[in-house]
Write an enzyme that holds these catalytic residues in place. Structure first.
Site, PDB file in Angstrom:
ATOM      1  N   HIS A   1       0.801  -1.094   0.059  1.00  9.56           N
ATOM      2  CA  HIS A   1       0.823  -0.340   0.077  1.00  9.56           C
ATOM      3  C   HIS A   1       0.878   0.952   0.309  1.00  9.56           C
ATOM      4  CE1 HIS A   1       0.749   0.752   4.084  1.00  9.56           C
ATOM      5  NE2 HIS A   1       0.840  -0.813   4.700  1.00  9.56           N
TER       6      HIS A   1
ATOM      7  N   ASP B   1      -1.440 -19.539  12.995  1.00  6.14           N
ATOM      8  CA  ASP B   1      -0.256 -19.835  13.851  1.00  6.14           C
ATOM      9  C   ASP B   1      -0.164 -19.479  15.383  1.00  6.14           C
ATOM     10  OD1 ASP B   1       2.951 -20.513  14.701  1.00  6.14           O
ATOM     11  OD2 ASP B   1       2.702 -21.005  12.307  1.00  6.14           O
TER      12      ASP B   1
ATOM     13  N   SER C   1       2.980  -4.791   7.144  1.00  6.89           N
ATOM     14  CA  SER C   1       2.179  -4.552   6.120  1.00  6.89           C
ATOM     15  C   SER C   1       3.875  -5.208   4.576  1.00  6.89           C
ATOM     16  CB  SER C   1       2.193  -3.453   5.319  1.00  6.89           C
ATOM     17  OG  SER C   1       0.636  -2.713   6.354  1.00  6.89           O
TER      18      SER C   1
END
Length: 332
Positions: A154, A274, A289
């Site tokens: 992004h 997990d 990110s």
């Protein structure tokens, strides 16, 4: 028949012209990539300085014709690219308690006067401005053929302006994770790292809504993984690669709940399965990110967003979208 032949020739010429005007798109990215997961420092210096807020001068707000997110490009027709340059040019060119400015809003340029007010022994603009940003993100991929790399999945915005920073100059640096601020539902945490600005990883050439892209200085000889087209991705088991608290890239299991082939940047909706990652970070955190997503030994995309109300869930973008965007910098 003669008329038909002439028309046929004309149509051939028209088709030839159309093909000349609209050449076929040739994609340069490789089918096999170096997979990331490493934490990087990210620094971008913007073109111009961006208005990020306002403050009172002598009990009132001035220059309210400007808005948060506006980018001041020039003072009296002289380019400005930092807060220090802004102050210097104002001091040099101030006349009748104002200077001429050129600024951009929504990709359109405007000219106006910037009012100045005297307070506490100096002239004030009433504006909070920034010309650079420094943070961390995760490397998604390196293309071994072109040297192009992508991070984040992004764009980088300046503060709370929602304005993607227009890159004047930028670099990524090596970084070391020191700890995590744990995510909690309603309050996403963060990955915390020390940035070593003496160790440049690469340049930053583009900052877009689909990621931050540049070129690496050195390409290491690492294992390559094949890319997956979006129509190859399925719901179910997958993994993300991201840096742990010991600054090592580790693989963590996720479950892809939904695949969206039609959204531009929310192509996967997933949940972390997990327990090691949950115990370490509480869920998805800021700084994660760009963490690559792997399924069936292919790179399918990158982590981009966390669901604030449930930090174990998030969204990802297709690797194809990132590669297409990264390819554009080759033509700059």
């Amino acid at each position: 028949y003669r008329v038909i032949i002439i028309l046929g020739d004309i149509m051939k010429k028209i088709l030839l012209i159309l093909f000349m005007l609209f050449p076929s798109l040739v994609l340069a990215y490789s089918n096999y990539l170096i997979v990331g997961g490493d934490t990087l420092g990210v620094e971008i210096n913007s073109k111009g300085v961006i208005v990020v807020g306002f403050y009172e001068v002598n009990g009132t707000y001035i220059n309210r014709d400007l808005k948060v997110g506006d980018t001041i490009l020039e003072i009296n027709n002289i380019e400005v690219n930092s807060t220090n340059e802004l102050v210097s040019l104002i001091n040099e060119h101030m006349k009748d308690n104002s200077v001429e400015i050129t600024y951009i809003r929504n990709d359109k340029e405007y000219e106006d006067k910037l009012e100045l007010a005297y307070m506490d022994g100096t002239y004030k603009t009433g504006l909070y401005v920034k010309g650079s940003i420094l943070g961390i993100g995760t490397l998604t991929y390196i293309d071994p053929e072109t040297g192009v790399y992508g991070i984040l999945g992004h764009g980088l915005n300046m503060g709370k302006t929602n304005k993607i920073i227009d890159v004047r100059e930028g670099y990524t640096y090596e970084a070391s994770v020191v700890n995590f601020t744990r995510s909690k539902n309603g309050n996403p945490g963060s990955k915390n790292a020390n940035i070593d600005k003496d160790k440049i990883f690469g340049t930053i050439e583009g900052n877009t809504k689909y990621g931050v892209f540049g070129k690496v200085y050195n390409i290491e000889n690492k294992e390559l993984l094949e890319i997956a087209q979006l129509n190859e991705v399925k719901t179910g088991k997958a993994h993300i690669y991201t840096t742990n608290k010991n600054n090592k890239v580790e693989k963590y299991e996720i479950n892809i709940i939904e695949v969206n082939k039609y959204d531009n940047d929310k192509n996967f909706y997933f949940e972390i399965k997990d327990k090691k990652l949950i115990n370490m970070s509480g869920g998805i955190v800021q700084g994660m990110s760009g963490s690559p997503i792997i399924q069936d030994n292919k790179i399918i995309g990158a982590v981009t967003r966390v669901l604030v109300d449930d930090v174990s869930k998030g969204y990802g973008i297709s690797i194809i979208k990132m590669l297409e965007e990264g390819d554009k910098i080759l033509n700059n």
